[in-house]
Scaffold this motif. Structure first.
Motif, PDB file in Angstrom:
ATOM      1  N   PRO A 281       0.789  -1.232   0.000  1.00  0.00           N
ATOM      2  CA  PRO A 281       0.000   0.000   0.000  1.00  0.00           C
ATOM      3  C   PRO A 281       0.821   1.282   0.000  1.00  0.00           C
ATOM      4  CG  PRO A 281       0.086  -0.899   2.207  1.00  0.00           C
ATOM      5  CD  PRO A 281       0.787  -1.882   1.338  1.00  0.00           C
ATOM      6  N   GLY A 282       2.154   1.218   0.233  1.00  0.00           N
ATOM      7  CA  GLY A 282       2.929   2.440   0.193  1.00  0.00           C
ATOM      8  C   GLY A 282       4.345   2.252   0.704  1.00  0.00           C
ATOM      9  N   TYR A 283       5.191   3.297   0.490  1.00  0.00           N
ATOM     10  CA  TYR A 283       6.593   3.409   0.870  1.00  0.00           C
ATOM     11  C   TYR A 283       7.504   2.770  -0.185  1.00  0.00           C
ATOM     12  CZ  TYR A 283       4.903   5.153   5.258  1.00  0.00           C
ATOM     13  OH  TYR A 283       4.259   5.900   6.204  1.00  0.00           O
ATOM     14  N   GLY A 284       8.351   3.609  -0.731  1.00  0.00           N
ATOM     15  CA  GLY A 284       9.316   3.180  -1.735  1.00  0.00           C
ATOM     16  C   GLY A 284       8.844   3.363  -3.156  1.00  0.00           C
ATOM     17  N   GLU A 285       7.541   3.661  -3.345  1.00  0.00           N
ATOM     18  CA  GLU A 285       7.018   3.766  -4.714  1.00  0.00           C
ATOM     19  C   GLU A 285       7.642   4.931  -5.483  1.00  0.00           C
ATOM     20  OE1 GLU A 285       4.895   6.258  -1.983  1.00  0.00           O
ATOM     21  OE2 GLU A 285       5.060   4.056  -1.976  1.00  0.00           O
ATOM     22  N   GLU A 286       7.887   6.070  -4.793  1.00  0.00           N
ATOM     23  CA  GLU A 286       8.479   7.206  -5.503  1.00  0.00           C
ATOM     24  C   GLU A 286       9.951   6.958  -5.807  1.00  0.00           C
ATOM     25  OE1 GLU A 286       8.110   6.972  -2.189  1.00  0.00           O
ATOM     26  OE2 GLU A 286       8.331   8.966  -1.266  1.00  0.00           O
ATOM     27  N   VAL A 287      10.641   6.172  -4.945  1.00  0.00           N
ATOM     28  CA  VAL A 287      12.022   5.803  -5.234  1.00  0.00           C
ATOM     29  C   VAL A 287      12.074   4.951  -6.496  1.00  0.00           C
ATOM     30  CG1 VAL A 287      14.021   4.505  -4.421  1.00  0.00           C
ATOM     31  CG2 VAL A 287      12.745   5.960  -2.828  1.00  0.00           C
ATOM     32  N   ASP A 288      11.192   3.984  -6.588  1.00  0.00           N
ATOM     33  CA  ASP A 288      11.136   3.124  -7.766  1.00  0.00           C
ATOM     34  C   ASP A 288      10.868   3.959  -9.016  1.00  0.00           C
ATOM     35  OD1 ASP A 288      10.778   0.326  -9.012  1.00  0.00           O
ATOM     36  OD2 ASP A 288       8.889   1.331  -9.518  1.00  0.00           O
ATOM     37  N   TRP A 289       9.920   4.883  -8.940  1.00  0.00           N
ATOM     38  CA  TRP A 289       9.603   5.730 -10.105  1.00  0.00           C
ATOM     39  C   TRP A 289      10.803   6.600 -10.471  1.00  0.00           C
ATOM     40  CZ3 TRP A 289       9.317  10.907 -11.316  1.00  0.00           C
ATOM     41  CH2 TRP A 289       8.622  11.252 -12.472  1.00  0.00           C
ATOM     42  N   CYS A 290      11.463   7.167  -9.485  1.00  0.00           N
ATOM     43  CA  CYS A 290      12.624   8.013  -9.766  1.00  0.00           C
ATOM     44  C   CYS A 290      13.761   7.209 -10.385  1.00  0.00           C
ATOM     45  CB  CYS A 290      13.108   8.692  -8.485  1.00  0.00           C
ATOM     46  SG  CYS A 290      12.023  10.020  -7.881  1.00  0.00           S
ATOM     47  N   GLN A 291      13.989   5.996  -9.896  1.00  0.00           N
ATOM     48  CA  GLN A 291      15.052   5.183 -10.455  1.00  0.00           C
ATOM     49  C   GLN A 291      14.724   4.757 -11.898  1.00  0.00           C
ATOM     50  OE1 GLN A 291      18.237   3.753  -8.859  1.00  0.00           O
ATOM     51  NE2 GLN A 291      17.812   5.827  -8.132  1.00  0.00           N
ATOM     52  N   LYS A 292      13.473   4.429 -12.148  1.00  0.00           N
ATOM     53  CA  LYS A 292      13.089   4.065 -13.522  1.00  0.00           C
ATOM     54  C   LYS A 292      13.273   5.238 -14.474  1.00  0.00           C
ATOM     55  CE  LYS A 292       9.723   0.444 -12.429  1.00  0.00           C
ATOM     56  NZ  LYS A 292       8.270   0.120 -12.266  1.00  0.00           N
ATOM     57  N   THR A 293      12.854   6.420 -14.079  1.00  0.00           N
ATOM     58  CA  THR A 293      12.995   7.577 -14.955  1.00  0.00           C
ATOM     59  C   THR A 293      14.448   8.025 -15.052  1.00  0.00           C
ATOM     60  OG1 THR A 293      12.351   8.980 -13.088  1.00  0.00           O
ATOM     61  CG2 THR A 293      10.634   8.399 -14.671  1.00  0.00           C
ATOM     62  N   ALA A 294      15.237   7.811 -13.993  1.00  0.00           N
ATOM     63  CA  ALA A 294      16.668   8.137 -14.071  1.00  0.00           C
ATOM     64  C   ALA A 294      17.345   7.275 -15.127  1.00  0.00           C
ATOM     65  CB  ALA A 294      17.327   7.944 -12.718  1.00  0.00           C
ATOM     66  N   GLN A 295      16.913   6.015 -15.234  1.00  0.00           N
ATOM     67  CA  GLN A 295      17.477   5.140 -16.252  1.00  0.00           C
ATOM     68  C   GLN A 295      17.147   5.620 -17.661  1.00  0.00           C
ATOM     69  OE1 GLN A 295      15.867   1.328 -15.116  1.00  0.00           O
ATOM     70  NE2 GLN A 295      17.457   0.949 -13.567  1.00  0.00           N
ATOM     71  N   LYS A 296      16.124   6.472 -17.756  1.00  0.00           N
ATOM     72  CA  LYS A 296      15.733   7.047 -19.050  1.00  0.00           C
ATOM     73  C   LYS A 296      16.308   8.451 -19.246  1.00  0.00           C
ATOM     74  CE  LYS A 296      11.479   4.326 -19.259  1.00  0.00           C
ATOM     75  NZ  LYS A 296      11.852   3.570 -20.482  1.00  0.00           N
ATOM     76  N   GLY A 297      17.210   8.843 -18.335  1.00  0.00           N
ATOM     77  CA  GLY A 297      17.910  10.108 -18.527  1.00  0.00           C
ATOM     78  C   GLY A 297      17.366  11.296 -17.763  1.00  0.00           C
ATOM     79  N   PHE A 298      16.394  11.101 -16.879  1.00  0.00           N
ATOM     80  CA  PHE A 298      15.837  12.209 -16.110  1.00  0.00           C
ATOM     81  C   PHE A 298      16.588  12.382 -14.783  1.00  0.00           C
ATOM     82  CE2 PHE A 298      12.372  10.980 -18.909  1.00  0.00           C
ATOM     83  CZ  PHE A 298      11.896  12.209 -19.350  1.00  0.00           C
ATOM     84  N   THR A 299      16.646  13.618 -14.331  1.00  0.00           N
ATOM     85  CA  THR A 299      17.258  13.912 -13.038  1.00  0.00           C
ATOM     86  C   THR A 299      16.184  14.289 -12.035  1.00  0.00           C
ATOM     87  OG1 THR A 299      17.589  16.245 -13.619  1.00  0.00           O
ATOM     88  CG2 THR A 299      19.396  14.724 -14.092  1.00  0.00           C
ATOM     89  N   HIS A 300      16.532  14.151 -10.759  1.00  0.00           N
ATOM     90  CA  HIS A 300      15.584  14.419  -9.678  1.00  0.00           C
ATOM     91  C   HIS A 300      16.220  15.421  -8.719  1.00  0.00           C
ATOM     92  CE1 HIS A 300      13.176  11.249 -11.372  1.00  0.00           C
ATOM     93  NE2 HIS A 300      14.270  10.519 -11.428  1.00  0.00           N
ATOM     94  N   LEU A 301      15.557  16.535  -8.539  1.00  0.00           N
ATOM     95  CA  LEU A 301      16.161  17.686  -7.869  1.00  0.00           C
ATOM     96  C   LEU A 301      15.480  18.013  -6.552  1.00  0.00           C
ATOM     97  CD1 LEU A 301      16.524  20.144 -10.895  1.00  0.00           C
ATOM     98  CD2 LEU A 301      18.187  18.480 -10.047  1.00  0.00           C
ATOM     99  N   TYR A 302      16.262  18.629  -5.666  1.00  0.00           N
ATOM    100  CA  TYR A 302      15.741  19.310  -4.480  1.00  0.00           C
ATOM    101  C   TYR A 302      16.032  20.799  -4.662  1.00  0.00           C
ATOM    102  CZ  TYR A 302      15.122  14.881  -2.023  1.00  0.00           C
ATOM    103  OH  TYR A 302      14.695  13.631  -1.651  1.00  0.00           O
ATOM    104  N   VAL A 303      15.049  21.628  -4.354  1.00  0.00           N
ATOM    105  CA  VAL A 303      15.242  23.068  -4.502  1.00  0.00           C
ATOM    106  C   VAL A 303      15.418  23.704  -3.120  1.00  0.00           C
ATOM    107  CG1 VAL A 303      14.101  23.368  -6.717  1.00  0.00           C
ATOM    108  CG2 VAL A 303      12.730  23.331  -4.637  1.00  0.00           C
TER     109      VAL A 303
END
Length: 727
Positions: A281-303
């Protein structure tokens, strides 16, 4: 000699090699040219240490060779540059997705803030995840019915966070050009948040997600990553108003964002449109999404220019949360074996540390219970550091925080924000810089300060330290000088002449070269200039705190009219009275011995011993340039609580504190006196005053004339007399 060079380089490499270096031997070889260059720069200070045993020179050598400890992260001055205030691009809008499960009060406030604080066109998809609270769904229907651009999805059964978010993201596809912001019901958006969170997505198509800083945002937590803290909404709003003045372009990439308030770019959503239901039901889902998109060349930022309050996890109870975290963390590790190393690397180089310090200090301004203590301290340990630790512990209890400007480390300045964690332990956020103006920029939010000089030994340009501290003092701020050593009186803080001899307070007009120094550009600083510059600090101080009458006399001799007070230290631990052991006389030398602490005296004494003389044992360490000769014994480090057992073990019948400089306060002398055994010291400084006072009260002791520094027979005779007197 070769083995010493190898050992030194091994220490250097250990401090500087990343823990995940793929080829440590190759990495060490790459470090060698820099190490050799640093050694060349350190050579003049090494020679000064070898010739004069100047502790400031030793600290400088350690600094140049980066041997003062693991290097702090370098602070980033670009955070304080002018921010980008360009308007949003034409047609810019945002879609928010908010899953709801109970927590009605938090949800109402979160929704109120969405409507009141979003400065660009917006839509929101609210997903009620079958909340069992009967008041939640009617309240959501009422709010959505009154709010243009709001859509309410009512799930017939509870799907958990992942399922609710998926339903909301599917609905958000009606506006495929919008960034999607995932927003928890316990995330409180501040005024004007949208442009600051979305600007990186507008400006760079390869940005996959953007997360703000927060009191509870894992890698984006302030002031310490990975440590959540409670925060009042009004405090968070004030912190964000300060964050909004910072340079949002000082954004930093990370392995993953945090879903409590995370903007997802349209381009990344086109590649990976949903969270993986395996994490329900939750926890880790955004990490998985970020890692998948990182493999496609996207970066993930903190402002760094947006701070969003996270009022605490509401989706699961603690037991359920721990179980889900364990299960889903294991899944992340299996899928992305490098993720843990990436997180470790991010934390080790912490690119957000400047923002953590800046926003942490902005929070301190809202929560402090008095002026913020701002210390200037060194990196060499010893009694001054023990005193600093005790002061900071008291500051955390009284004020809630303390700030330390530390010299003598890898960087010229290491800046430390000390704060109290929720579990009662002390948290420290630190970073290094060579820029004095950066210190003022970081402290700018704090409007009331207490400036305290503790020790500046080890700084490469110490004649500038008084003006630095005076520049940080704002109107109404208290200023105090703590006299832990005699750095305000001379670049040689022990005041000793060549050969470690005491000849009184040096006169600026006739002082030897031992009491002059040079600035980094080679310009000479005679003692007259030194006293003039440090005098500005001493005379401006509301209080010059000495820890003995002896040090007060010397300070008053140099700075007549300064506001000097005497406040002796308390001992670190109680010392029980120790009965004198039966047996022949044995001299116990207490404390770690540097040259000014009597290392040469004890070496000569050990060399002169004969079988008819008292025994000799050192409880402590001795400078590597000196050694004890047999039959003298060397115990090594000790704890105060161990003294009774050590006295019994070695048969110690009297103490000898061999310092040859006028101590500002001598912990070892007071520990020795508290034991009740006779104590010998040379007749100077705080150690002499302490033994003289004890002898006036009837305690056994001996004040040795300074001439006895070279007279081992006089020392041994005194030990025999004292041991016999205590029998």
């Amino acid at each position: 000699m070769l083995h010493r060079v190898r050992r030194l380089f091994g220490i250097y490499a250990a401090y500087h090699l990343p823990q995940d270096a793929p080829c440590p031997r190759c990495a060490r070889l790459r470090l060698l040219p820099g190490f050799v260059a640093a050694g060349a720069r350190a050579l003049p200070d090494a020679l000064r240490w070898a010739r004069h045993r100047d502790p400031a020179a030793r600290a400088r050598v350690k600094q140049l060779l980066d041997l003062s400890g693991p290097a702090p992260v370098e602070l980033d001055g670009t955070l304080f540059r002018a921010r980008n205030n360009a308007p949003p691009p034409e047609g810019a809008a945002v879609t928010l997705v908010m899953p709801v499960y109970n927590a009605l009060a938090l949800t109402r406030e979160a929704l109120r803030r969405v409507a009141a604080h979003t400065e660009i066109p917006w839509r929101i998809v609210i997903v009620d995840d079958a909340s069992p609270d009967p008041d939640v769904l009617p309240a959501l229907r009422d709010w959505a019915g009154r709010q243009a651009g709001a859509e309410l999805i009512e799930l017939p059964e509870n799907l958990g966070f992942v399922g609710a978010v998926t339903a909301g993201m599917q609905a958000a596809r009606a506006w495929p050009g919008d960034p999607v912001v995932l927003l928890n019901t316990d995330a409180f958006l501040p005024e004007g948040w949208a442009a600051r969170l979305l600007r990186p997505i507008w400006e760079d198509a390869r940005v996959g997600s953007v997360t703000p800083l927060s009191n509870d945002a894992e890698l984006g937590s302030v002031p310490e990553p990975g440590r959540a803290r409670e925060i009042a909404p009004e405090v968070a709003d004030a912190v964000d108003r300060y964050a909004a003045t910072l340079n949002g372009a000082a954004q930093r990439a990370a392995p993953a964002g945090v879903g409590f308030c995370m903007a997802l770019s349209p381009a990344a959503l086109a590649e990976v449109p949903d969270f993986d239901p395996a994490f329900a039901p939750g926890y880790g889902e955004e990490v998985d999404w970020c890692q998948k998109t990182a493999q496609k060349g996207f970066t993930h930022l903190y402002v760094p220019d947006l701070f969003v309050a996270h009022m605490g996890g509401q989706s699961f109870g603690s037991e359920a949360k721990r179980a889900l975290i364990a299960r889903n963390s294991a899944r992340i590790t299996r899928r992305y074996p490098r993720f843990d190393a990436e997180v470790h690397g991010f934390l080790r180089r912490d690119p957000l540390v400047t923002a953590r310090l800046a926003l942490g200090l902005a929070e301190v301004e809202q929560t402090r219970r008095g002026p913020l203590p701002v210390y200037l301290a060194h990196s060499m340990g010893g009694g001054a550091e023990v005193d600093l630790e005790r002061r900071i512990a008291g500051d955390l209890d009284r004020i809630g925080a303390a700030f330390v400007i530390r010299v003598g480390g890898v960087f010229r300045f290491t800046l430390e924000l000390h704060s109290r964690r929720p579990d009662g332990s002390t948290g420290v956020t630190s970073g290094g810089t060579a820029s004095a103006p950066l210190i003022a920029q970081l402290l700018a939010p704090v409007t009331a300060r207490q400036i305290l000089y503790a020790c500046g030994v080890g700084d490469p340009d110490p004649v500038t330290l008084p003006d630095l501290l005076l520049s940080l003092r704002t109107p109404g701020d208290a200023l105090e000088v703590l006299v832990h050593d005699y750095f305000p009186l001379s670049p040689t803080p022990s005041l000793l002449e060549a050969g470690e001899t005491w000849k009184g307070l040096p006169d600026p007009q006739t002082a030897s070269a031992r009491h002059a120094t040079r600035r980094p550009d080679g310009a000479g600083v005679p003692l007259s200039r030194w006293r003039a510059d440090w005098g500005r600090l001493v005379y401006a101080a509301d209080r010059v705190t000495c820890f003995s009458e002896a040090s007060a006399r010397l300070m008053a001799q140099a700075y007549a009219g300064a506001r000097i007070e005497v406040h002796p230290h308390a001992l670190h631990a109680d010392v029980p009275a120790i009965p004198r052991p039966d047996g022949p006389p044995v001299i116990g030398v207490l404390g770690s011995l540097a040259p000014h602490k009597g290392a040469g005296v004890v070496q000569r004494l050990s060399r002169a011993l004969t079988p008819r003389d008292p025994g000799l044992v050192l409880l402590g360490e001795i400078d590597p340039a000196y050694r004890l000769h047999r039959p003298a014994r060397h115990h090594g480090r000790y704890a105060v609580e161990e003294l009774p057992a050590l006295v019994d073990r070695y048969g110690i019948t009297c103490w000898f504190i061999p310092s040859v400089w006028p101590e500002t306060f001598s912990f070892t002398t007071h520990e020795a006196l508290a034991s009740g055994l006779p104590v010998m010291v040379f007749d100077l400084g705080a150690q002499g005053d302490a033994v003289r006072a004890a002898m006036a009260r009837g305690a056994p002791g001996a004040l040795l004339p300074l001439a006895a520094v070279e007279d081992t027979d006089a020392i041994l005779d005194a030990a025999n007399r004292l041991s016999g007197a205590g029998a």
